[in-house]
Write a protein that holds these residues in place. Sequence first.
Motif, mmCIF file in Angstrom:
data_model
loop_
_atom_site.group_PDB
_atom_site.id
_atom_site.type_symbol
_atom_site.label_atom_id
_atom_site.label_comp_id
_atom_site.label_asym_id
_atom_site.label_seq_id
_atom_site.Cartn_x
_atom_site.Cartn_y
_atom_site.Cartn_z
ATOM 1 N N GLU A 25 5.117 5.280 -8.453
ATOM 2 C CA GLU A 25 5.623 5.334 -9.882
ATOM 3 C C GLU A 25 6.124 4.070 -10.244
ATOM 4 N N ALA A 26 7.106 3.308 -9.535
ATOM 5 C CA ALA A 26 7.762 2.114 -9.768
ATOM 6 C C ALA A 26 7.109 1.160 -9.905
ATOM 7 N N ILE A 27 5.857 0.914 -9.369
ATOM 8 C CA ILE A 27 4.803 -0.107 -9.393
ATOM 9 C C ILE A 27 3.994 0.018 -10.650
ATOM 10 N N ARG A 28 4.019 1.343 -10.888
ATOM 11 C CA ARG A 28 3.085 1.544 -12.473
ATOM 12 C C ARG A 28 3.951 1.265 -13.498
ATOM 13 N N GLN A 29 5.371 1.024 -13.327
ATOM 14 C CA GLN A 29 6.069 0.529 -14.347
ATOM 15 C C GLN A 29 6.701 -0.788 -14.203
ATOM 16 N N GLY A 30 5.847 -1.372 -13.520
ATOM 17 C CA GLY A 30 5.947 -2.958 -13.449
ATOM 18 C C GLY A 30 7.099 -3.525 -12.455
ATOM 19 N N LEU A 31 7.792 -2.490 -11.831
ATOM 20 C CA LEU A 31 8.740 -2.819 -11.086
ATOM 21 C C LEU A 31 8.547 -3.590 -9.895
ATOM 22 N N GLY A 32 7.081 -3.594 -9.315
ATOM 23 C CA GLY A 32 6.779 -4.199 -8.154
ATOM 24 C C GLY A 32 5.719 -5.370 -8.123
ATOM 25 N N GLN A 33 6.359 -6.325 -8.252
ATOM 26 C CA GLN A 33 5.392 -7.514 -8.228
ATOM 27 C C GLN A 33 5.006 -8.044 -6.598
ATOM 28 N N GLN A 59 -1.789 -4.606 -9.877
ATOM 29 C CA GLN A 59 -1.499 -5.910 -9.249
ATOM 30 C C GLN A 59 -0.291 -6.127 -8.575
ATOM 31 N N ALA A 60 -0.222 -5.700 -7.262
ATOM 32 C CA ALA A 60 0.983 -5.818 -6.638
ATOM 33 C C ALA A 60 0.831 -6.517 -5.331
ATOM 34 N N LYS A 61 1.580 -7.447 -4.752
ATOM 35 C CA LYS A 61 1.300 -8.242 -3.560
ATOM 36 C C LYS A 61 2.136 -7.482 -2.729
ATOM 37 N N VAL A 62 1.226 -6.731 -1.563
ATOM 38 C CA VAL A 62 1.927 -5.973 -0.703
ATOM 39 C C VAL A 62 1.852 -6.484 0.737
ATOM 40 N N ILE A 63 3.071 -6.247 1.336
ATOM 41 C CA ILE A 63 3.381 -6.612 2.576
ATOM 42 C C ILE A 63 3.650 -5.260 3.384
ATOM 43 N N VAL A 64 2.928 -4.694 4.248
ATOM 44 C CA VAL A 64 3.410 -3.582 5.006
ATOM 45 C C VAL A 64 4.615 -3.635 6.319
ATOM 46 N N VAL A 65 5.675 -3.115 6.139
ATOM 47 C CA VAL A 65 6.493 -3.215 7.097
ATOM 48 C C VAL A 65 6.545 -1.862 7.778
ATOM 49 N N SER A 66 6.190 -1.552 8.866
ATOM 50 C CA SER A 66 6.079 -0.337 9.657
ATOM 51 C C SER A 66 6.160 -0.182 11.267
ATOM 52 N N GLY A 67 6.725 0.938 11.586
ATOM 53 C CA GLY A 67 6.643 0.972 13.077
ATOM 54 C C GLY A 67 5.506 1.503 13.746
ATOM 55 N N ASP A 68 4.407 1.891 12.970
ATOM 56 C CA ASP A 68 3.195 2.202 13.320
ATOM 57 C C ASP A 68 2.422 0.988 13.736
ATOM 58 N N LEU A 112 -7.561 -2.348 3.088
ATOM 59 C CA LEU A 112 -7.042 -1.652 1.754
ATOM 60 C C LEU A 112 -6.262 -2.345 0.710
ATOM 61 N N GLY A 113 -6.058 -3.827 1.089
ATOM 62 C CA GLY A 113 -5.689 -4.771 0.302
ATOM 63 C C GLY A 113 -4.323 -5.419 0.713
ATOM 64 N N ALA A 114 -3.571 -4.754 1.632
ATOM 65 C CA ALA A 114 -2.330 -5.593 2.013
ATOM 66 C C ALA A 114 -2.563 -7.028 2.248
#
Length: 328
Positions: free
Chosen positions: A29-37, A63-72, A84-86
């Motif tokens: 929802e935050a990304i939809r509101q434009g808070l996540g470049q 349009q969001a630039k995603v870096i995954v940070v995970s323990g998996d 998936l586009g990360a």
Amino acid sequence: MARKQLIRSLPADWPVNISQATNGREGLEAIRQGLGQVVLLDLTMPEMDGYQVLQALRDEGLQAKVIVVSGDVQEAAIQRVMELGALDFIKKPANPEELLAKLKAHDLLSLGGAGQDEASLQTQAQQAALAEMKVGFRDAFREITNVAMGRAAALLAKVLGVFVQLPVPNVNIFEVGELHMALADAQSGERLTAVCQGYIGDGIAGEALLIFHDSEVADMARLMKWKLEGEKAEMELMLDLSSILIGACLTAIAEQLDSHLSLGHPLLLGQHSPIEELIRVNQARWRKTLAVEISYTLEGQAIHFDLLLLFTEDSVARLSHKINYLLS
């Protein structure tokens, strides 16, 4: 705790505004509101996991630039998020130098458009936000377990040649009667075999309990290419799997806490027994305990097993001390 660690790892002079979300649905929802470049995305989350967020971003053309940070850290998990586009993947806990290198590699540091004065104010706001983030013991220990769970799953995935689905771990402090009821409700009517392995070190002690469902042992043997010829072969199979899961999980917890845990020999608590019997035999040892529950499910297989880490009541103070040092 995951968000606090990540914010502390961000470049101090990066002139950006930071928005936080406590689960995948809030994040989307935050990304939809434009808070996540730029989005630093976890995978194991309530409400909506990281895979679902990435799929939604693709489906909605966000349009969001995603870096995954995970323990998996399963190889298949990394491959899936990239498909998936990360842009990239960083294992938890995030290393500041590695995070900076990834941001530079993908030219993301240039996205901040604030001037130096505003950047200075944003840095102050970031520090104030960190100071206000009060992380409780259960939340912190859940995140430590989350990282450990992912490392154990990566080993299990290699051994079995499958993808391991990971939940958010449950962390609770139980009296033995409450533990009995919680386990009995979860495994009602199941015929089970449990492997127990004790551990101790640096003022921390307890027992790990890995619970197998009898109906699934043959399927696990097939994946491991074992021939089950009698109960002895079944026992060896379960002890081998226990050593992988319990050893990897406890080692990863100890590393994060800068401790060392010595593990005892794994023991079968019972074969083909109802959970009530397993608890009845061992309740004198468990008493009041910090219980961590992790349920591993193998994708595409009717197989799952439950790992319980039961820390003694005396261990909680030591764990709290270690965690407070981590957060300071």
